[in-house]
Design an enzyme around this catalytic site. Structure first.
Site, PDB file in Angstrom:
ATOM      1  N   LEU A  73      88.504 -24.010  -1.970  1.00 53.57           N
ATOM      2  CA  LEU A  73      87.668 -23.125  -1.885  1.00 53.57           C
ATOM      3  C   LEU A  73      88.251 -21.598  -2.425  1.00 53.57           C
ATOM      4  O   LEU A  73      89.427 -21.378  -1.785  1.00 53.57           O
ATOM      5  CB  LEU A  73      86.958 -22.559  -0.650  1.00 53.57           C
ATOM      6  CG  LEU A  73      85.588 -21.957  -0.491  1.00 53.57           C
ATOM      7  CD1 LEU A  73      84.554 -22.798  -1.352  1.00 53.57           C
ATOM      8  CD2 LEU A  73      85.164 -21.922   0.937  1.00 53.57           C
ATOM      9  N   ASP A  74      87.986 -21.128  -3.428  1.00 50.72           N
ATOM     10  CA  ASP A  74      88.605 -20.035  -3.868  1.00 50.72           C
ATOM     11  C   ASP A  74      88.873 -19.114  -2.924  1.00 50.72           C
ATOM     12  O   ASP A  74      88.120 -18.577  -2.136  1.00 50.72           O
ATOM     13  CB  ASP A  74      87.860 -19.180  -5.182  1.00 50.72           C
ATOM     14  CG  ASP A  74      87.910 -19.966  -6.549  1.00 50.72           C
ATOM     15  OD1 ASP A  74      88.713 -21.084  -6.537  1.00 50.72           O
ATOM     16  OD2 ASP A  74      87.001 -19.742  -7.397  1.00 50.72           O
ATOM     17  N   ALA A  75      89.921 -18.162  -2.825  1.00 48.41           N
ATOM     18  CA  ALA A  75      90.067 -17.036  -1.829  1.00 48.41           C
ATOM     19  C   ALA A  75      88.802 -16.216  -1.781  1.00 48.41           C
ATOM     20  O   ALA A  75      88.706 -15.803  -0.870  1.00 48.41           O
ATOM     21  CB  ALA A  75      91.292 -16.304  -2.267  1.00 48.41           C
ATOM     22  N   THR A  77      85.628 -16.716  -2.532  1.00 45.57           N
ATOM     23  CA  THR A  77      84.528 -17.173  -2.176  1.00 45.57           C
ATOM     24  C   THR A  77      84.365 -17.300  -0.976  1.00 45.57           C
ATOM     25  O   THR A  77      85.482 -17.818  -0.267  1.00 45.57           O
ATOM     26  CB  THR A  77      84.431 -18.563  -2.930  1.00 45.57           C
ATOM     27  OG1 THR A  77      84.620 -18.318  -4.226  1.00 45.57           O
ATOM     28  CG2 THR A  77      83.080 -19.214  -2.821  1.00 45.57           C
ATOM     29  N   HIS A 172      87.350 -22.596 -10.724  1.00 47.13           N
ATOM     30  CA  HIS A 172      86.642 -21.436 -11.024  1.00 47.13           C
ATOM     31  C   HIS A 172      85.342 -22.134 -11.816  1.00 47.13           C
ATOM     32  O   HIS A 172      84.656 -21.058 -12.796  1.00 47.13           O
ATOM     33  CB  HIS A 172      87.241 -20.759 -11.947  1.00 47.13           C
ATOM     34  CG  HIS A 172      88.440 -19.964 -11.323  1.00 47.13           C
ATOM     35  ND1 HIS A 172      89.273 -18.933 -11.866  1.00 47.13           N
ATOM     36  CD2 HIS A 172      88.916 -19.786 -10.008  1.00 47.13           C
ATOM     37  CE1 HIS A 172      90.068 -18.673 -10.887  1.00 47.13           C
ATOM     38  NE2 HIS A 172      89.942 -18.801  -9.736  1.00 47.13           N
TER      39      HIS A 172
END
Length: 239
Positions: A73-75, A77, A172
């Site tokens: 999970l992106d930072a 998000t 992404h």
């Protein structure tokens, strides 16, 4: 907001710090799902700083091994992040993601918005890097396959509230697919307009076909709520 304490039985019964306990969406013997805050990296970077790794010891709660995230999970998000609590659970949960059996639902607020109410984006992605700008992802015919299903949940002047369901898990992916479609995610510093206010992307819900099945959802973070309310989202009445 009410803070709750989560405890786990066993030889080392231990209460979680309130700030972490308030982020636990689901606690089982084999797994934990947390509501990861936006801005918290899952893994500590080379420059250090706060990350989910700082939470792992408190989240152990009597288990032999530290819990470990089973997906990315992106930072920037927010939302549902699944951690396995045992080695067999890590393997089983990881297979769900690797085999494409995890059902992931995201919410985003985007600039503009699609003319249609639902659709499918099939656009391969590849990583590009330059010394001046660093790395980013781009749509390219030689990239890896990437597919996203989407539908509009609400609209406001200049904005749209979109549900996104990625069929693949490229880095992404949702951010690039939204931007390439002409409706970048609000607050995206890389693929959007560079406006402040934080990335308006939430890992809203997760469903995993394990035994017993795992399913939960995360509430919208504070920085997304004004835009969501403008698009027609309503706060859940207290119960």
């Amino acid at each position: 907001m009410m803070r709750r304490s989560v405890t786990q039985g066993g030889p080392r019964r231990q209460a979680l710090p309130d700030a972490i306990a308030a982020r636990v969406l689901l606690l089982r013997d084999d797994a934990i799902v947390i509501d990861k805050p936006a801005g918290l990296a899952v893994h500590r970077g080379p420059r250090g700083g706060a990350s989910l790794e700082d939470w792992l010891e408190p989240l152990r709660m009597g288990k032999r091994h530290l819990p470990q995230p089973v997906h990315r999970l992106d930072a920037d998000t927010a939302g549902c992040l699944v951690l396995g609590r045992t080695k067999p659970a890590l393997a089983a949960l990881g297979r769900c993601f690797a085999e494409g059996r995890a059902r992931k639902t995201y919410w985003a607020v985007v600039r503009g918005g699609p003319a249609e109410d639902a659709g499918r984006i099939d656009a391969p992605l590849r990583k590009v890097s330059t010394k001046a700008a660093g790395w980013r992802m781009e749509v390219h015919p030689e990239g890896q396959p990437a597919v996203t299903e989407w539908r509009v949940l609400g609209r406001a002047p200049g904005l749209a509230w979109i549900e996104l369901r990625p069929a693949t898990g490229r880095t992404h992916q949702l951010r690039v697919h939204a931007a390439a479609s002409g409706w970048p995610i609000l607050g995206d510093p890389v693929y959007g307009g560079g406006e402040g206010g934080g990335l308006h992307l939430l890992a809203r819900a997760i469903e995993l076909p394990v035994e017993p099945p795992l399913a939960t959802e995360a509430p919208p973070p504070e920085h997304m709520r004004a835009a969501l309310l403008a698009c027609g989202w309503t706060l859940t009445p207290p119960g």
